[in-house]
Design an enzyme around this catalytic site. Structure first.
Site, short mmCIF file in Angstrom:
data_model
loop_
_atom_site.label_atom_id
_atom_site.label_comp_id
_atom_site.label_asym_id
_atom_site.label_seq_id
_atom_site.Cartn_x
_atom_site.Cartn_y
_atom_site.Cartn_z
N LYS A 1 12.37 63.57 35.02
CA LYS A 1 12.42 62.11 35.13
C LYS A 1 11.00 61.61 34.97
CE LYS A 1 14.36 58.30 37.82
NZ LYS A 1 13.29 57.33 37.61
N PHE B 1 15.17 61.21 24.89
CA PHE B 1 16.24 61.99 25.52
C PHE B 1 17.64 61.63 25.06
CE2 PHE B 1 14.45 59.04 28.77
CZ PHE B 1 15.45 58.09 28.78
#
Ligand code: AMP
Length: 544
Positions: free
Chosen positions: A246, A334
């Protein structure tokens, strides 16, 4: 449709408390509307002017509205401001003022919905040195031709605060009901097209047209969002998971077609010119026409820098070149949403990932695919050691659901409970903070309306207080004693110890020990925490 009819519908909706009744009123209105009015009617009823993907902004603040109304009503500006403060709502204040207008113009022409929208477009597109004057002229003309009730809704539309409670869910159901299609199809089409107005036109044509909707280049879709959760709970539901770092930066959506590239922020604002270095990196990383989803981070000596560094770059409009050298940005991609004419949002994530790895040579975020809790936890510890915020775990079989904060993306980060809320008011500070706002009133979202849930006064550095003041000072709509109320545009991320039930706030909950973590100007107020999720947080904490 005449604008007076629109105003009458709004006023009826304002008096209806239940969502079911609201949906059926809106459904009937949509069913009866003429086709050309439909997109504008839908957006206006939701308090929006332009499609969600659009870069256009009306750019009218409380000051324009008050000046124009003062002129039309033959009052001075202070009288208008006093009226707004008494009414506590600019819409009602404008209505009262227009009802008591001193000189009545003989030449008012009735407004239609289409003309009002046309004028809003003119206002949004007026640029250059004379733009403020020109905008004001159009706003005056609108109020000059408006009845008091029309004035109420004109003012609220311009200020982005319609307050009739038609959120996306109600509108989706109304569109489905009006044109006899399923709410799921409408929702899905909305996720791809990012404009319920256009989706309604498709719904009118029938389910096939709705199902065939595609994502379009340079019309950004909303970002898919994440919930909090745990690795163990996720593995109970899914055999194996995809885990990624993250990154603590700023979300982006990159669009490229025939060599033309555009970059959008999380709020779907175009930021191409602010981060040309990142745009160039991504353009060089793929030979395809493409839409990519990712997070930009700032890096120094191989380690990520705090999120503020990236935001500073995203905000830059001038002097971009000299800042590129100071802070170097790196994109982490992503997800992939579209490639060479094909919309990919319905493909399972693991399939999208394959397409992504094939199409993009560089900057693809590393991924661990595993069904082993220990292995995912080790990956999480590695992420923290490298200076990232935590990890994201994603369900490999899930589609890309724009705008949805669902169970398919879960964020795992060290246990600091934070929540994003809209800033809807403030109190003037005291002492050292005398010319600044000192304590802020915060709201969550519930069916399209902002509902107060807390105040925050701690956690601010002097810089943050000054920044909050700069962001909010022109957004004051009304004031009462030491309290001011804002056009809702700014989002705070707030830390807290606990969520409590509380009769002091309309939402029925309050935060214990709230403190500011950061000003989230990458987020829009429609993205703040919902009341339903606050209830979920409350239930979770009571059960542990
Ligand atoms: P939050 O802002 O706390 O709700 O966390 C979700 C955000 O994390 C996303 O909107 C992204 O901006 C960011 N993020 C960072 N890394 C990833 C990743 N690998 N996948 C998805 N989102 C990520």
């Amino acid at each position: 449709m005449d604008f007076t009819e629109f105003a009458t519908i709004c006023s009826r909706l304002e008096d209806v408390p239940g969502r079911i009744d609201m949906t059926s009123i809106v459904r009937d209105v949509l069913e009866a509307a003429d086709e050309p009015d439909l997109p504008v009617l839908i957006r206006f009823l939701m308090g929006r002017i332009f499609p969600d993907w659009s870069q256009e902004k009306i750019g009218i603040g409380p000051n324009h509205v008050y000046d124009a109304v003062a002129y039309v009503a033959g009052k001075d500006r202070d009288a208008v401001v006093r009226e707004v403060n008494t009414a506590g709502d600019p819409g009602r204040a404008v209505e009262h003022l227009l009802a008591r207008k001193e000189q009545t113009s003989f030449f008012t022409t009735p407004l239609t919905l289409g003309e009002v929208y046309g004028d809003f477009v003119v206002i949004a597109r007026t640029e250059g040195s004379r733009s403020q004057k020109e905008k004001l002229r159009v706003v005056r003309r609108l109020f000059g031709n408006a009845s008091p009730l029309e004035g109420r809704y004109l003012a609220r539309l311009m200020l982005g605060e319609l307050r009739i409670g038609i959120g996306e869910g109600t509108m989706r159901d109304a569109v489905a009901g009006a044109f006899g299609v399923s709410a799921e199809l409408v929702e899905h089409a909305y996720q791809a097209a990012n404009d319920l107005g256009e989706v309604a036109l498709l719904a009118r044509k029938g389910p096939d047209a709705l199902a065939a909707v595609q994502v379009e280049l340079f019309r950004p879709v909303k970002m898919m969002l994440a919930k909090q959760g745990t690795i163990a709970a996720m593995l109970e539901e899914t055999e194996y998971l995809a885990a990624e770092y993250k990154y603590d930066g700023t979300r982006f959506q990159f669009h490229k077609k025939d060599g033309v590239c555009r970059m959008y922020s999380r709020k779907l604002e175009e930021v191409t010119d602010a981060i040309p270095d990142v745009v160039a990196m991504l353009a060089a990383a793929t030979s395809h026409d493409i839409i990519l989803d990712g997070e930009v981070i700032a890096v120094k000596d191989g380690r990520p820098l705090p999120f503020q560094y990236v935001l500073r770059r995203f905000r830059r409009k001038h002097d971009v070149a000299s800042h590129i050298e100071e802070i170097s940005l790196v994109p982490n991609v992503f997800d992939i949403i579209w490639i060479d004419g094909e919309t990919l949002i319905d493909l399972p994530f693991e399939e999208r990932r394959k397409r992504l790895e094939k199409a993009v040579e560089d900057f693809v975020a590393p991924q661990l695919v595993s069904g082993d809790a220990g292995e995912i936890e080790a990956f999480y510890r590695g992420a923290l050691e490298e200076g990232h915020e935590g990890i994201m775990i994603k369900v490999p079989s899930s589609g890309y659901t724009p705008g949805v904060r669902g169970k398919d993306w879960i964020k795992i980060k060290p246990a600091v409970d934070t929540i994003d809320l809209a800033v809807i008011g403030a109190e003037w500070g005291e002492g050292r903070r005398a010319n600044l706002f000192g304590s802020f009133l915060l709201a969550c979202i519930h069916e399209g309306e902002l509902i107060p849930v807390s105040k925050v006064a701690t956690g601010f550095s002097d810089d943050m207080l000054a920044e909050a003041y700069e962001l909010l000072k022109d957004k004051v709509i009304s004031s009462k004693g030491k309290t001011v109320y804002f056009e809702p545009e700014v989002v705070f991320e707030v830390g807290y110890a606990e969520i409590q039930k509380s009769p002091n706030y309309e939402g029925g909950y309050a935060l214990r020990f709230p403190r500011l973590i950061r000003i989230r100007d990458d987020k829009g107020v429609d993205e703040v925490e919902s009341l339903a999720l606050i209830k979920e947080r409350f239930a979770r904490q009571s059960s542990t």
